[in-house]
Design a protein around this motif. Structure first.
Motif, PDB file in Angstrom:
ATOM      1  N   THR A  98      38.465  44.396  37.124  1.00  0.00           N
ATOM      2  CA  THR A  98      39.941  43.479  36.386  1.00  0.00           C
ATOM      3  C   THR A  98      40.172  43.227  38.118  1.00  0.00           C
ATOM      4  N   VAL A 106      43.567  46.885  31.484  1.00  0.00           N
ATOM      5  CA  VAL A 106      42.483  47.586  31.559  1.00  0.00           C
ATOM      6  C   VAL A 106      42.526  48.800  31.534  1.00  0.00           C
ATOM      7  N   VAL A 146      36.653  42.075  33.864  1.00  0.00           N
ATOM      8  CA  VAL A 146      37.638  41.452  32.960  1.00  0.00           C
ATOM      9  C   VAL A 146      38.198  40.011  33.281  1.00  0.00           C
ATOM     10  N   LEU A 165      38.293  38.404  24.446  1.00  0.00           N
ATOM     11  CA  LEU A 165      39.584  39.465  24.340  1.00  0.00           C
ATOM     12  C   LEU A 165      40.755  38.528  23.716  1.00  0.00           C
ATOM     13  N   ALA A 277      35.740  40.195  28.534  1.00  0.00           N
ATOM     14  CA  ALA A 277      34.398  41.196  28.736  1.00  0.00           C
ATOM     15  C   ALA A 277      33.203  40.678  29.403  1.00  0.00           C
ATOM     16  N   CYS A 305      45.294  45.057  23.485  1.00  0.00           N
ATOM     17  CA  CYS A 305      44.963  42.873  24.243  1.00  0.00           C
ATOM     18  C   CYS A 305      46.703  42.341  23.536  1.00  0.00           C
TER      19      CYS A 305
END
Length: 312
Positions: A98, A106, A146, A165, A277, A305
């Motif tokens: 990410t 992450v 991500v 997410l 993702a 999240c």
């Protein structure tokens, strides 16, 4: 009668020739082997522990400890190698990347997955999301990315599927000693420097430019604008006082808000930031990637999240 001259005996005497072979040119002597009978043939194949199932380890031990005819042992070693490669093809852990703005979230997700599954994902963090996508194109091996869906869909990396997410929002923050009550206050003379992440490669940089253009601020503010590579870099300059205001993400503000003067949420004026993702094409059938995606849909992963300020 003269005595027969003495001759040195051959190290490997040949058997007497059968009848009818007189005058035939003898073949060259065979090379002698120094290998002791019964000595086990040790395979030079070295496998990583995670590439060996219990069955393969047992076969490998047999090869190491048992005396076999040479041809059979070589064949068995080749079969062992082929089987190990087949097993290892689906045994690689997911490789997750990410941009640095969402690295803490992450990392937390990967740590929780390792705790629950016993398998730690490979983590790759080295810049903004644009830089990470370029590394994937260069063969970094990342299988899960991500970021916001719009950025991934518009990139040159092919994705097989996306797992949602949550939704992120852009934040406008300012240093201590500065008071901003409306985005239009950025035009005030005392606001001399404004920072934002890379507008081409960072999702919050793209959102910041879109917001300023949509609200008629970009042209007037352009002489005061400074673009940085990543969100953490922008925030560090704001905390140090080298920037008067900055566009950043909510996750950093919620964790380090005490180091700055204030902030406000910018919920409109740019394309919504739906974080997902994304599975890099070619990895969609990897069992471990599928397991990681299933984990992202679990209540524990969703709580991480939300903790990092993603909205449903």
């Amino acid at each position: 009668m003269s005595p027969t001259p003495w001759k040195r005996p051959c190290a490997s005497p040949r058997p007497p020739c059968s009848s009818g072979t007189e005058g035939r040119k003898p073949s060259a002597p065979r090379a002698m082997s120094c290998k002791r009978p019964g000595r086990p043939l040790r395979s030079s194949i070295t496998l990583l522990p995670r590439q060996e199932t219990a069955m393969l380890r047992s076969v490998r031990k047999i090869l190491m400890r048992t005396a076999f005819p040479r041809n059979f042992a070589v064949l068995a070693a080749a079969l062992l190698c082929s089987a190990a490669l087949a097993v290892s093809a689906g045994a690689e852990p997911p490789a997750v990347t990410t941009g640095l703005g969402y690295k803490p979230m992450v990392q937390e997700l990967c740590a929780l997955y390792a705790q629950k599954s016993g398998q730690k994902p490979v983590e790759m963090y080295n810049g903004n999301i644009g830089q990470m996508l370029e590394q994937i194109r260069a063969g970094s091996g990342a299988s899960v990315v991500v970021s916001d869906r719009a950025t991934l869909e518009s990139s040159n990396v092919a994705f097989a599927e996306f797992r949602p997410l949550g939704r992120a929002v852009l934040m406008l923050a300012w240093k201590k000693g500065v008071d901003i009550r409306d985005p239009a206050d950025l035009k005030k003379p005392e606001i001399g420097s404004i920072g934002y992440p890379d507008a081409k490669a960072a999702i919050y940089g793209k959102a910041a430019v879109a917001f300023m253009k949509g609200n008629g601020l970009y042209e007037e503010l352009q002489p005061r604008l400074t673009m940085f590579s990543t969100v953490p870099q922008v925030f560090s300059y704001l905390v140090s006082g080298n920037l008067d205001a900055a566009f950043v993400n909510e996750a950093l503000i919620r964790k380090q808000g005490g180091k700055i003067g204030g902030w406000m949420e910018l919920d409109k004026g740019y394309e919504p930031l739906f974080l997902v993702a994304g599975v890099v094409r070619g990895h969609e059938n990897d069992p471990d990637v599928k397991a990681f995606l299933d984990f992202l849909g679990s209540p524990e992963a969703k709580a991480v999240c939300v903790k990092n300020n993603l909205r449903p």
